[in-house]
Design a protein around this motif. Structure first.
Motif, PDB file in Angstrom:
ATOM      1  N   ALA A 223      20.814 -25.374 -20.493  1.00 12.80           N
ATOM      2  CA  ALA A 223      19.668 -25.361 -19.782  1.00 12.80           C
ATOM      3  C   ALA A 223      18.574 -24.897 -20.570  1.00 12.80           C
ATOM      4  CB  ALA A 223      20.140 -23.891 -18.942  1.00 12.80           C
ATOM      5  N   GLU A 224      18.725 -24.069 -21.680  1.00 11.14           N
ATOM      6  CA  GLU A 224      17.628 -23.886 -22.525  1.00 11.14           C
ATOM      7  C   GLU A 224      16.996 -25.188 -23.028  1.00 11.14           C
ATOM      8  OE1 GLU A 224      15.954 -20.796 -23.567  1.00 11.14           O
ATOM      9  OE2 GLU A 224      17.223 -20.294 -21.955  1.00 11.14           O
ATOM     10  N   ALA A 225      17.803 -26.338 -23.621  1.00  9.90           N
ATOM     11  CA  ALA A 225      17.283 -27.518 -23.779  1.00  9.90           C
ATOM     12  C   ALA A 225      16.498 -28.394 -22.866  1.00  9.90           C
ATOM     13  CB  ALA A 225      18.442 -28.408 -24.377  1.00  9.90           C
ATOM     14  N   ILE A 226      16.963 -28.167 -21.476  1.00 10.85           N
ATOM     15  CA  ILE A 226      16.312 -28.634 -20.303  1.00 10.85           C
ATOM     16  C   ILE A 226      15.149 -28.065 -19.935  1.00 10.85           C
ATOM     17  CG2 ILE A 226      16.511 -29.293 -18.051  1.00 10.85           C
ATOM     18  CD1 ILE A 226      19.368 -29.749 -18.397  1.00 10.85           C
ATOM     19  N   PHE A 227      15.041 -26.587 -19.846  1.00 11.19           N
ATOM     20  CA  PHE A 227      13.974 -26.046 -19.340  1.00 11.19           C
ATOM     21  C   PHE A 227      12.911 -25.485 -20.483  1.00 11.19           C
ATOM     22  CE2 PHE A 227      16.852 -25.667 -15.845  1.00 11.19           C
ATOM     23  CZ  PHE A 227      15.950 -25.297 -14.724  1.00 11.19           C
ATOM     24  N   ARG A 228      13.059 -26.139 -21.665  1.00 11.19           N
ATOM     25  CA  ARG A 228      12.052 -25.947 -22.576  1.00 11.19           C
ATOM     26  C   ARG A 228      10.582 -26.186 -22.132  1.00 11.19           C
ATOM     27  NH1 ARG A 228      14.072 -28.301 -26.432  1.00 11.19           N
ATOM     28  NH2 ARG A 228      15.456 -26.841 -27.279  1.00 11.19           N
ATOM     29  N   ASN A 229       9.636 -25.232 -22.010  1.00 16.71           N
ATOM     30  CA  ASN A 229       8.404 -25.599 -21.568  1.00 16.71           C
ATOM     31  C   ASN A 229       8.504 -25.678 -20.206  1.00 16.71           C
ATOM     32  OD1 ASN A 229       7.364 -24.748 -24.160  1.00 16.71           O
ATOM     33  ND2 ASN A 229       7.637 -26.879 -24.979  1.00 16.71           N
ATOM     34  N   ALA A 230       9.369 -25.500 -19.430  1.00 14.65           N
ATOM     35  CA  ALA A 230       9.167 -26.114 -17.926  1.00 14.65           C
ATOM     36  C   ALA A 230       8.478 -25.338 -17.268  1.00 14.65           C
ATOM     37  CB  ALA A 230      10.649 -26.239 -17.359  1.00 14.65           C
ATOM     38  N   GLU A 231       7.989 -25.812 -16.081  1.00 18.26           N
ATOM     39  CA  GLU A 231       6.953 -24.913 -14.959  1.00 18.26           C
ATOM     40  C   GLU A 231       7.861 -24.038 -14.302  1.00 18.26           C
ATOM     41  OE1 GLU A 231       6.765 -28.186 -15.141  1.00 18.26           O
ATOM     42  OE2 GLU A 231       4.701 -28.604 -15.836  1.00 18.26           O
ATOM     43  N   ARG A 232       9.186 -24.376 -14.028  1.00 13.82           N
ATOM     44  CA  ARG A 232      10.123 -23.540 -13.208  1.00 13.82           C
ATOM     45  C   ARG A 232      11.092 -22.579 -14.057  1.00 13.82           C
ATOM     46  NH1 ARG A 232       9.555 -25.164  -7.568  1.00 13.82           N
ATOM     47  NH2 ARG A 232      11.159 -23.521  -7.157  1.00 13.82           N
ATOM     48  N   ARG A 233      10.461 -22.025 -15.129  1.00 17.49           N
ATOM     49  CA  ARG A 233      11.570 -21.204 -16.178  1.00 17.49           C
ATOM     50  C   ARG A 233      11.829 -19.810 -15.266  1.00 17.49           C
ATOM     51  NH1 ARG A 233      14.174 -20.914 -20.922  1.00 17.49           N
ATOM     52  NH2 ARG A 233      15.080 -19.084 -21.077  1.00 17.49           N
ATOM     53  N   GLY A 234      11.129 -19.545 -14.161  1.00 14.93           N
ATOM     54  CA  GLY A 234      11.483 -18.282 -13.402  1.00 14.93           C
ATOM     55  C   GLY A 234      12.741 -18.602 -12.632  1.00 14.93           C
ATOM     56  N   ASP A 235      12.867 -19.952 -12.207  1.00 16.98           N
ATOM     57  CA  ASP A 235      14.293 -20.176 -11.312  1.00 16.98           C
ATOM     58  C   ASP A 235      15.310 -19.995 -12.283  1.00 16.98           C
ATOM     59  OD1 ASP A 235      12.763 -20.451  -9.245  1.00 16.98           O
ATOM     60  OD2 ASP A 235      12.470 -22.733  -9.605  1.00 16.98           O
ATOM     61  N   LEU A 236      15.260 -20.378 -13.540  1.00 13.77           N
ATOM     62  CA  LEU A 236      16.513 -20.396 -14.527  1.00 13.77           C
ATOM     63  C   LEU A 236      16.733 -19.056 -14.971  1.00 13.77           C
ATOM     64  CD1 LEU A 236      18.504 -21.715 -16.424  1.00 13.77           C
ATOM     65  CD2 LEU A 236      16.481 -21.833 -17.996  1.00 13.77           C
TER      66      LEU A 236
ATOM     67  N   LEU B  23      19.792 -29.477 -12.820  1.00  8.34           N
ATOM     68  CA  LEU B  23      18.957 -28.833 -13.714  1.00  8.34           C
ATOM     69  C   LEU B  23      17.944 -29.596 -14.211  1.00  8.34           C
ATOM     70  CD1 LEU B  23      21.673 -26.952 -13.870  1.00  8.34           C
ATOM     71  CD2 LEU B  23      20.736 -26.467 -16.090  1.00  8.34           C
ATOM     72  N   TYR B  24      18.395 -31.033 -14.648  1.00 13.87           N
ATOM     73  CA  TYR B  24      17.310 -32.011 -14.875  1.00 13.87           C
ATOM     74  C   TYR B  24      16.576 -32.121 -13.717  1.00 13.87           C
ATOM     75  CZ  TYR B  24      20.408 -33.039 -18.869  1.00 13.87           C
ATOM     76  OH  TYR B  24      21.308 -32.846 -20.097  1.00 13.87           O
ATOM     77  N   MET B  25      16.811 -32.417 -12.427  1.00 17.38           N
ATOM     78  CA  MET B  25      15.972 -32.907 -11.399  1.00 17.38           C
ATOM     79  C   MET B  25      15.160 -31.690 -11.203  1.00 17.38           C
ATOM     80  SD  MET B  25      18.695 -35.004  -8.819  1.00 17.38           S
ATOM     81  CE  MET B  25      20.219 -33.584  -8.837  1.00 17.38           C
ATOM     82  N   LEU B  26      15.390 -30.342 -11.403  1.00 19.05           N
ATOM     83  CA  LEU B  26      14.525 -29.401 -11.070  1.00 19.05           C
ATOM     84  C   LEU B  26      13.388 -29.286 -11.828  1.00 19.05           C
ATOM     85  CD1 LEU B  26      13.882 -26.822  -9.174  1.00 19.05           C
ATOM     86  CD2 LEU B  26      15.356 -25.561 -10.850  1.00 19.05           C
ATOM     87  N   VAL B  27      13.571 -29.854 -13.177  1.00 25.60           N
ATOM     88  CA  VAL B  27      12.474 -29.537 -14.210  1.00 25.60           C
ATOM     89  C   VAL B  27      11.768 -30.676 -13.982  1.00 25.60           C
ATOM     90  CG1 VAL B  27      12.191 -29.999 -16.433  1.00 25.60           C
ATOM     91  CG2 VAL B  27      13.951 -28.357 -15.906  1.00 25.60           C
ATOM     92  N   LYS B  28      12.047 -32.149 -13.783  1.00 27.63           N
ATOM     93  CA  LYS B  28      11.321 -33.145 -13.507  1.00 27.63           C
ATOM     94  C   LYS B  28      10.605 -32.992 -12.396  1.00 27.63           C
ATOM     95  CE  LYS B  28      12.619 -35.207 -17.344  1.00 27.63           C
ATOM     96  NZ  LYS B  28      11.770 -35.449 -18.478  1.00 27.63           N
ATOM     97  N   MET B  29      11.175 -32.469 -11.228  1.00 28.01           N
ATOM     98  CA  MET B  29      10.642 -32.599  -9.893  1.00 28.01           C
ATOM     99  C   MET B  29       9.286 -31.434 -10.038  1.00 28.01           C
ATOM    100  SD  MET B  29      10.299 -34.189  -6.950  1.00 28.01           S
ATOM    101  CE  MET B  29      12.080 -35.017  -7.043  1.00 28.01           C
ATOM    102  N   SER B  30       9.697 -30.370 -10.678  1.00 26.89           N
ATOM    103  CA  SER B  30       8.592 -29.359 -10.449  1.00 26.89           C
ATOM    104  C   SER B  30       7.655 -29.957 -11.474  1.00 26.89           C
ATOM    105  CB  SER B  30       9.306 -28.041 -11.154  1.00 26.89           C
ATOM    106  OG  SER B  30      10.472 -27.529 -10.707  1.00 26.89           O
ATOM    107  N   HIS B  31       7.732 -30.695 -12.381  1.00 31.53           N
ATOM    108  CA  HIS B  31       6.389 -31.002 -13.206  1.00 31.53           C
ATOM    109  C   HIS B  31       5.779 -32.162 -12.479  1.00 31.53           C
ATOM    110  CE1 HIS B  31       4.191 -32.461 -16.635  1.00 31.53           C
ATOM    111  NE2 HIS B  31       4.465 -33.694 -16.441  1.00 31.53           N
ATOM    112  N   HIS B  32       6.381 -32.830 -11.620  1.00 32.25           N
ATOM    113  CA  HIS B  32       5.366 -33.907 -10.979  1.00 32.25           C
ATOM    114  C   HIS B  32       5.107 -33.274  -9.677  1.00 32.25           C
ATOM    115  CE1 HIS B  32       6.775 -38.020 -12.765  1.00 32.25           C
ATOM    116  NE2 HIS B  32       7.784 -37.308 -13.184  1.00 32.25           N
ATOM    117  N   VAL B  33       5.404 -32.206  -9.212  1.00 33.43           N
ATOM    118  CA  VAL B  33       4.911 -31.413  -8.209  1.00 33.43           C
ATOM    119  C   VAL B  33       3.509 -31.028  -8.580  1.00 33.43           C
ATOM    120  CG1 VAL B  33       5.125 -29.614  -6.550  1.00 33.43           C
ATOM    121  CG2 VAL B  33       6.790 -31.337  -6.639  1.00 33.43           C
ATOM    122  N   TRP B  34       3.661 -30.362  -9.838  1.00 35.60           N
ATOM    123  CA  TRP B  34       2.661 -29.638 -10.413  1.00 35.60           C
ATOM    124  C   TRP B  34       1.406 -30.461 -10.885  1.00 35.60           C
ATOM    125  CZ3 TRP B  34       0.638 -29.799 -15.427  1.00 35.60           C
ATOM    126  CH2 TRP B  34      -0.217 -28.813 -15.740  1.00 35.60           C
ATOM    127  N   THR B  35       1.913 -31.719 -11.346  1.00 35.77           N
ATOM    128  CA  THR B  35       0.907 -32.895 -11.618  1.00 35.77           C
ATOM    129  C   THR B  35       0.167 -33.284 -10.124  1.00 35.77           C
ATOM    130  OG1 THR B  35       2.203 -33.498 -13.335  1.00 35.77           O
ATOM    131  CG2 THR B  35       0.460 -34.823 -12.857  1.00 35.77           C
TER     132      THR B  35
END
Length: 880
Positions: free
Chosen positions: A671-684, A596-608
């Motif tokens: 998950a709610e704590a990890i995916f707060r304002n995340a780009e891949r919310r749809g996956d969650l 979960l952590y890796m999906l959020v972090k990796m998605s953010h860096h890919v988006w950047t």
């Protein structure tokens, strides 16, 4: 014929403002001869209309009448049948063909000639004349009467002029003198001829009387001719004199033209010389810089840059045709080529030495850093000093690329070769440290992170296999071995589960470990991002790649050193992607929820990275790794669902809140704590749907299989817990499931209450069921008491069997039974007890209502009241 013509003109054509030009007496060919006249006419008004009119005598034979008329413009062909022999037949082709036979060939020829002249004069569309003599188409036939009819009228047609008022008066006066002019035209014409002859004679006598004046005029003409001859002689002499002047002026003009051509040629030659001197002359300072310039000092580099640019301008000058044949131009070009080759060799050798020196220096600095230092700080070495030193040669590299592509490609291969080895060591060391730090986050615990005992060598082998490389970190082997030994009994299980989480309290969840893992993974990505961007920026500036800086432009891969692939990929090969995948696999083994952590972090860096450059090496690499992370995330969700399906419940103990239900609550909170304002919310959200549906289906499965705890209790308690969880988390995508959980909880609560409460006043309930059956059969309610089995005595007998003490005793037993069914953690006992109280009161009121309706005025009442019931329920709840 003349008299007929005048009669037709007077009677038929003059009233219609038409003039008769030609006439021919004809009859139709092949039929009984009925003579008629064909007339060629023109109108006297403009515009002129030309017609062919058919006229014949009336039946009485005294007058003529107009029978038919054709426009001449509708005539397409005139066929005279024979151009050489006399033949009275001819055809006129209008909308159909009309065949005629003339009374004489002369009349036919005169009529055809008139038609031809009218066609030539008035019509744009020319009529085709077939089998007509060419002579006939030039002038009218001079033959007696026909000549006067056709020719005279035609001449009048050609020379026709409108009479003025004076001419009209003269003609009228003449005709008054000769009254017979109209009745006898021939006599009138003879009189006019005689008068004309008299006038001609008078005119000749007048001319002869002026002979003297003629002789004087002739003398004056002779004198004028003599003067003309005199003038011509003088003009001839003047012309001879001017001829010599003309020859001299021609010579002067020729000389001036030659001088002008010479000046023009000299000017063009001077321009060509100045062009060659200005654009093909390299200063001595530039030549010296190219031959001996210092490539290690800033001033020397600047001088070499200026000299190389000047040399490129000289070599790339656009020569005009013929310049390349000049010996001086050939010599200059040869000198430029030698200077270019010499400087290219010097520059290539120098940059090769710079590459070797800088990479060796960086390698030496890295060797001095020990593993202990690396363990304290998870950082990648910075190459900004190397980039800064090499960027001084960027313009020279561009010059080398444009002039000596082979040497440019060779330098590219050299740079890639040295930097590949440097990056390989740095990246592997960096990820070794990251794995060591990540592996150190595991702790003891038999709940969520419990694992089977493993030997030290097995754990060491697993960690080394996850490193993604057969090589070991220099100087860190002992440290890694110690870490493996110390953590052999404290590793987490290979996969976290919702079931495990349900068996742990919130304090047991090692939030610190997950937070530390999140920071380590974020630090790894944060270190890789500037490394890739800095290297990509340097490659773009130093190698002057005009397109995407990740591409190699026509790099020669014939020796296999640098294939024509993205330069960043060649430089870093697959180190970063391989090491990241290895690190992700280790994190997933430590704790599957790390995905979960890796999906959020990796998605953010890919988006950047995509916002900076969608086609960059960093964006492509992180995008590929993100696919792996997403796959691990999906595998984690599938694993939780699979473990739900495999859950087994003890047959000897009550079920309570199922582990995967509490596990879903913990997962959702995490998950709610990890995916707060995340780009891949749809996956969650998609994972939520899968998990909650699995939770729903498996709760029903366990409820159906439960033997110790009633099915309604399992459903009621677990769906109440799910409803409470979804209500507190307020997950928008699970709103429908929240409502469904509430509905299922309510349904099974009512079902359990009704089934558990049953019929506490069983005999009384059976009695009133009979009463209701009689009413349903048609017996009036007030007459039920007259039924033998349902009279008032029977009712009193049944009521006496349920005194208040017995009712309270039955309710106390019911409370104990419900208490055994329900679990403590959900705390639904009072809710269920209150629902049972409401249901009991409902039944009591139902019985009371039946008594009032069916036994009115009997005074029969229950042995206990509603207030007594409320006290029973309250005291039982307080006593327990």
């Amino acid at each position: 014929m003349t008299a007929i013509k005048h009669a037709l003109q007077r009677d038929i054509f003059t009233p219609n403002d038409e003039r008769l030009l030609s006439i021919v007496n004809v009859c139709k060919a092949g039929k009984k001869k009925k003579n008629c006249f064909l007339c060629a006419t023109v109108t006297t008004e403009r515009p002129v209309q030309v017609k062919v009119v058919k006229v014949k005598k009336t039946d009485k034979g005294d007058f003529y009448k107009r029978q038919m008329a054709w426009e001449l413009q509708d005539l397409t062909e005139v066929d005279a049948k024979d151009a050489n022999k006399e033949n009275p037949e001819f055809d006129l082709h209008f909308e159909k063909v009309y065949r005629w036979v003339a009374s004489s060939t002369a009349e036919k020829n005169s009529f055809i000639s008139c038609i031809w002249k009218l066609n030539q004069r008035y019509l744009r569309k020319k009529v085709e004349f077939v089998n007509v003599s060419p002579q006939l188409l030039e002038e009218s036939v001079p033959s007696g009467e026909s000549q006067s009819v056709a020719g005279g009228d035609e001449d009048a047609l050609d020379d026709y002029q409108e009479l003025n008022s004076h001419d009209e008066q003269d003609i009228e006066s003449m005709m008054e003198v000769c009254e017979y002019a109209i009745s006898n035209a021939e006599a009138f014409a003879e009189k006019l001829s005689r008068e004309l002859q008299v006038l001609d004679g008078a005119n000749i006598q007048s001319i002869m009387a002026s002979e003297k004046q003629v002789n004087i005029l002739m003398q004056l003409l002779d004198q004028a001719l003599a003067e003309v001859d005199n003038i011509e002689g003088k003009l001839l002499s003047y012309e001879e004199m001017l001829q010599s002047v003309k020859e001299q002026m021609d010579q002067i003009s020729q000389s001036n033209r030659l001088i002008q051509i010479s000046n023009t040629n000299n000017g063009k030659l001077l321009d060509e010389i100045q062009f060659l001197v200005n654009y093909m002359d390299l200063s001595k300072g530039h030549i010296k810089a190219l031959q001996e310039g210092d490539l290690s000092s800033p001033k020397g580099i600047e001088a070499c840059i200026n000299a190389s640019e000047a040399l490129s301008q000289c070599m790339n000058v656009a020569l005009k045709p013929g310049h390349d044949k000049l010996m001086a131009v050939k010599q200059q070009q040869h000198m430029f080529s030698e200077l270019r080759d010499t400087f290219a060799r010097r520059l290539t050798n120098h940059l090769n030495n710079v590459f070797v020196h800088q990479v060796t220096l960086l390698h030496t600095l890295q060797v001095k850093n020990t593993v202990s230092v690396c363990l304290s700080e998870l950082t990648l070495p910075k190459h900004s000093p190397l980039h800064r030193d090499l960027l001084r040669y960027a313009k020279l590299m561009e010059w080398l690329k444009n002039t000596q592509r082979e040497k440019y490609d060779g330098l590219s291969r050299t740079y890639v070769d040295y930097m590949t080895r440097l990056y390989e060591r740095e990246i592997k060391d960096f990820f070794e440290v990251a794995k060591i730090k990540m592996a150190g986050t595991s702790k003891d615990g038999k709940g969520k992170f419990a694992t089977l005992p493993r030997k030290e060598s097995a754990l060491k082998q697993e960690v080394e296999s996850l490193h993604g490389s057969s090589g070991k970190l220099t100087g860190s082997t002992s440290s890694l071995n110690k870490l493996a030994v110390s953590s052999s009994n404290s590793r987490r299980s290979q996969s976290s589960s919702l079931l495990d989480m349900g068996n742990m309290s919130a304090s047991d969840l090692d939030v610190a470990d997950r937070t530390r893992f999140d920071k380590i993974f974020e630090q790894v990505l944060s270190e890789l991002e500037p490394l890739c961007l800095a290297e990509q920026d340097f490659i773009s500036k130093f190698f002057k790649l005009q397109q995407n800086p990740t591409l190699v432009e026509n790099v020669d891969d014939s020796d296999g050193t640098v294939p024509s692939r993205p330069l960043m990929t060649v430089l870093l090969t697959s180190y970063i992607e391989t090491e990241l995948n290895s690190l992700i696999a280790l994190g997933d083994k430590i704790d599957s929820f790390n995905s979960l952590y890796m999906l959020v972090k990796m998605s953010h860096h890919v988006w950047t990275a995509e916002n900076v450059d969608p086609a960059s090496y960093l964006s492509t690499t992180l995008g590929n790794v993100l696919v792996t992370v997403k796959r691990n995330f999906d595998k984690c969700i599938s694993g939780q669902i699979r473990q739900m399906e495999e859950v087994k419940i003890s047959k000897k103990s009550k079920v309570g809140i199922l582990p995967f239900v509490t596990g879903f609550e913990e997962f959702a909170k995490l998950a709610e704590a990890i995916f707060r304002n995340a780009e891949r919310r749809g996956d969650l959200d998609k994972a939520y749907i899968k998990l909650i549906r699995a939770v729903f289906s498996n709760v029903e499965k366990v409820a159906n299989e439960s033997q110790k705890t009633p099915r309604d209790v399992v459903m009621m308690e677990n769906f109440h817990h799910i409803f409470s969880t979804l209500s507190s988390l307020k997950i928008s995508c699970l709103e429908a499931e929240r409502k469904e959980a509430k509905q299922k909880y309510t349904e099974h609560l009512q079902s359990y209450v009704i089934n558990s409460l049953g019929q506490p006043l069983e005999k009384l309930n059976h009695f009133f069921e009979g009463v209701e059956a009689r009413v349903a059969q048609g017996v009036r309610e007030e007459e039920v008491s007259y039924q033998l089995a349902f009279n008032k005595q029977e009712l009193r007998k049944v009521i006496k069997e349920y005194p208040g003490k017995e009712v309270k005793k039955g309710l106390d037993n019911l409370y104990k039974k419900v208490d055994k069914h329900l679990c403590e953690e959900e705390n639904l006992l009072q809710v269920v007890w209150h629902s049972m109280q409401d249901e009991f009161i409902r039944q009591y009121k139902h019985f009371e209502g039946l008594i009032n309706r069916c036994y009115p005025g009997s005074g029969i009442t229950m042995e206990f009241t509603i207030q007594d019931m409320l006290e029973y329920f309250s005291s039982i709840a307080q006593s327990h």
